[in-house]
Design a protein around this motif. Structure first.
Motif, PDB file in Angstrom:
ATOM      1  N   PHE A 155       0.831  -1.199   0.000  1.00  0.00           N
ATOM      2  CA  PHE A 155       0.000   0.000   0.000  1.00  0.00           C
ATOM      3  C   PHE A 155       0.873   1.260   0.000  1.00  0.00           C
ATOM      4  CE2 PHE A 155      -2.562  -3.090   2.609  1.00  0.00           C
ATOM      5  CZ  PHE A 155      -3.450  -3.414   1.605  1.00  0.00           C
ATOM      6  N   ILE A 156       0.285   2.348  -0.501  1.00  0.00           N
ATOM      7  CA  ILE A 156       0.921   3.652  -0.378  1.00  0.00           C
ATOM      8  C   ILE A 156       0.765   4.113   1.074  1.00  0.00           C
ATOM      9  CG2 ILE A 156       0.938   6.033  -1.175  1.00  0.00           C
ATOM     10  CD1 ILE A 156       1.670   4.014  -3.334  1.00  0.00           C
ATOM     11  N   THR A 157       1.839   4.641   1.668  1.00  0.00           N
ATOM     12  CA  THR A 157       1.777   5.125   3.049  1.00  0.00           C
ATOM     13  C   THR A 157       2.185   6.596   3.102  1.00  0.00           C
ATOM     14  OG1 THR A 157       4.040   4.383   3.499  1.00  0.00           O
ATOM     15  CG2 THR A 157       2.247   2.855   4.038  1.00  0.00           C
ATOM     16  N   ARG A 158       1.516   7.341   3.992  1.00  0.00           N
ATOM     17  CA  ARG A 158       1.827   8.757   4.212  1.00  0.00           C
ATOM     18  C   ARG A 158       1.914   8.990   5.728  1.00  0.00           C
ATOM     19  NH1 ARG A 158      -0.119  12.339   0.154  1.00  0.00           N
ATOM     20  NH2 ARG A 158       0.325  11.477  -1.913  1.00  0.00           N
ATOM     21  N   PRO A 159       3.100   9.191   6.291  1.00  0.00           N
ATOM     22  CA  PRO A 159       3.220   9.391   7.746  1.00  0.00           C
ATOM     23  C   PRO A 159       2.636  10.726   8.186  1.00  0.00           C
ATOM     24  CG  PRO A 159       5.333   9.738   6.669  1.00  0.00           C
ATOM     25  CD  PRO A 159       4.398   9.229   5.605  1.00  0.00           C
ATOM     26  N   LEU A 160       2.094  10.745   9.428  1.00  0.00           N
ATOM     27  CA  LEU A 160       1.497  11.968   9.970  1.00  0.00           C
ATOM     28  C   LEU A 160       2.087  12.339  11.334  1.00  0.00           C
ATOM     29  CD1 LEU A 160      -2.280  11.352   9.100  1.00  0.00           C
ATOM     30  CD2 LEU A 160      -0.721  12.959   7.975  1.00  0.00           C
ATOM     31  N   VAL A 161       2.008  11.428  12.314  1.00  0.00           N
ATOM     32  CA  VAL A 161       2.477  11.743  13.673  1.00  0.00           C
ATOM     33  C   VAL A 161       3.154  10.524  14.293  1.00  0.00           C
ATOM     34  CG1 VAL A 161       0.731  13.512  14.141  1.00  0.00           C
ATOM     35  CG2 VAL A 161       0.235  11.126  14.682  1.00  0.00           C
ATOM     36  N   GLU A 162       4.069  10.804  15.223  1.00  0.00           N
ATOM     37  CA  GLU A 162       4.685   9.743  16.004  1.00  0.00           C
ATOM     38  C   GLU A 162       3.741   9.326  17.124  1.00  0.00           C
ATOM     39  OE1 GLU A 162       7.290   8.085  15.423  1.00  0.00           O
ATOM     40  OE2 GLU A 162       8.235   9.260  13.852  1.00  0.00           O
ATOM     41  N   ASP A 163       3.701   8.031  17.413  1.00  0.00           N
ATOM     42  CA  ASP A 163       2.805   7.524  18.455  1.00  0.00           C
ATOM     43  C   ASP A 163       3.438   6.293  19.103  1.00  0.00           C
ATOM     44  OD1 ASP A 163       0.152   7.505  19.822  1.00  0.00           O
ATOM     45  OD2 ASP A 163       0.037   5.541  18.880  1.00  0.00           O
ATOM     46  N   PRO A 164       4.427   6.470  19.990  1.00  0.00           N
ATOM     47  CA  PRO A 164       5.093   5.314  20.602  1.00  0.00           C
ATOM     48  C   PRO A 164       4.163   4.510  21.498  1.00  0.00           C
ATOM     49  CG  PRO A 164       5.780   7.350  21.649  1.00  0.00           C
ATOM     50  CD  PRO A 164       4.976   7.744  20.458  1.00  0.00           C
TER      51      PRO A 164
END
Length: 295
Positions: A155-164
């Protein structure tokens, strides 16, 4: 019959005069006369009659005007709806969302979406990543808003925010503010997702590599976010998003157990099959999220 001719006939009904109707339409009177002739030929009946210096619609003319008004209105609405679909201000978005994203990202995102596109319908499915990816694979979802797998060429992925993801427990837990030893950690049971879930597999692998025993699971659930109150009122440990550590009420207050070994880096973002496959409304949603959470 052409839509233009029907529109001209409606102008004649409003003015009851060929000259005035032609003037209001911005055409010549002979051109308007030809329009009426075309309509009369196609309907095989007389539509207007000359009465003194004006005109009068026949019974057939009145009937055609009544139907033409509905056709013209429907076409105007259709044009408006098509424009809305084309610009993304209307349509249906089939959205899959991880539970954490549904709680902390979706409210702000849908607020902005509905301000710009009040006619858009959003169909939301909340679930684990594996379930949502299967729905996306089967073309039963358009988009996923959730955590991004480390490696995924499907799939195409687009990162937005870090969430550990971190080890969490009640604020009154005996391990609060303690870096637990393997013996201390092994004394307590866990609230975790099913064994096939990637976050649990990662946790178990990291614990083993650090000399800790595998977690003893006492409560298993397909989603952890709604169970924060249970976690806050027991001595169970869990492995959840850091964003979930502070609930809306004191009864849900949680604390992170300081164990850097099993602090799992995680990124939330978009997954979809292809940008070209997304509807204008879905692309608008992607753009709004990327403006709000600039990676």
């Amino acid at each position: 019959m052409e839509l233009k001719d029907l529109t001209y006939l409606l102008a004649i009904r409003e003015t009851a005069h060929l000259g005035k109707a032609a003037q209001s339409l911005g055409i010549t009177q002979p051109a308007l006369t030809k329009c009426i002739q075309r309509l009369e030929k196609s309907s095989s009946t007389k539509l207007i009659l000359k009465v003194g210096r004006g005109i009068q619609l026949t019974e057939a003319g009145l009937l055609l005007c009544e139907r033409a008004q509905k056709v013209v209105l429907l076409m105007q609405m259709t044009k408006k709806d098509l424009h809305a679909l084309g610009t993304g201000t209307a349509g249906v978005i089939r959205l899959g969302v991880a539970a954490t994203a549904a709680e902390f990202m979706l409210p702000e995102l849908t607020h902005e979406l509905l301000q710009q596109a009040p006619s858009v319908v959003v169909e939301i499915q909340v679930g684990l990543n594996d379930f949502l990816q299967n729905r996306l694979r089967e073309n039963k979802l358009d988009l996923i808003l959730g955590f991004l797998p480390e490696s995924n060429s499907e799939f195409i992925t687009r990162p937005l925010v870090e969430d550990p993801v971190v080890v969490a427990a009640s604020q009154s837990h005996p391990l609060a503010n303690i870096h637990p030893t393997p013996e201390q950690l092994g004394h307590y049971r866990w609230l975790l997702p099913a064994p096939q879930v990637a976050t649990r597999q990662w946790l178990e692998q990291r614990l083993r590599s650090g000399g800790y025993a595998a977690p003893r699971v006492q409560v298993e659930s397909n989603t952890l976010s709604p169970l924060r109150r249970m976690l806050a009122q027991t001595e169970l440990l869990s492995f959840i998003s850091r964003r979930l550590l502070q609930g809306e009420s004191a009864g849900e207050a949680l604390i992170e157990i300081p164990l850097p070994l099993v602090m799992m880096p995680r990124t939330f973002g978009w997954q979809f099959r292809s940008l070209s496959e997304l509807s204008p409304a879905a692309r608008l949603l992607v753009e709004l999220a990327e403006k709000r959470w600039k990676w």
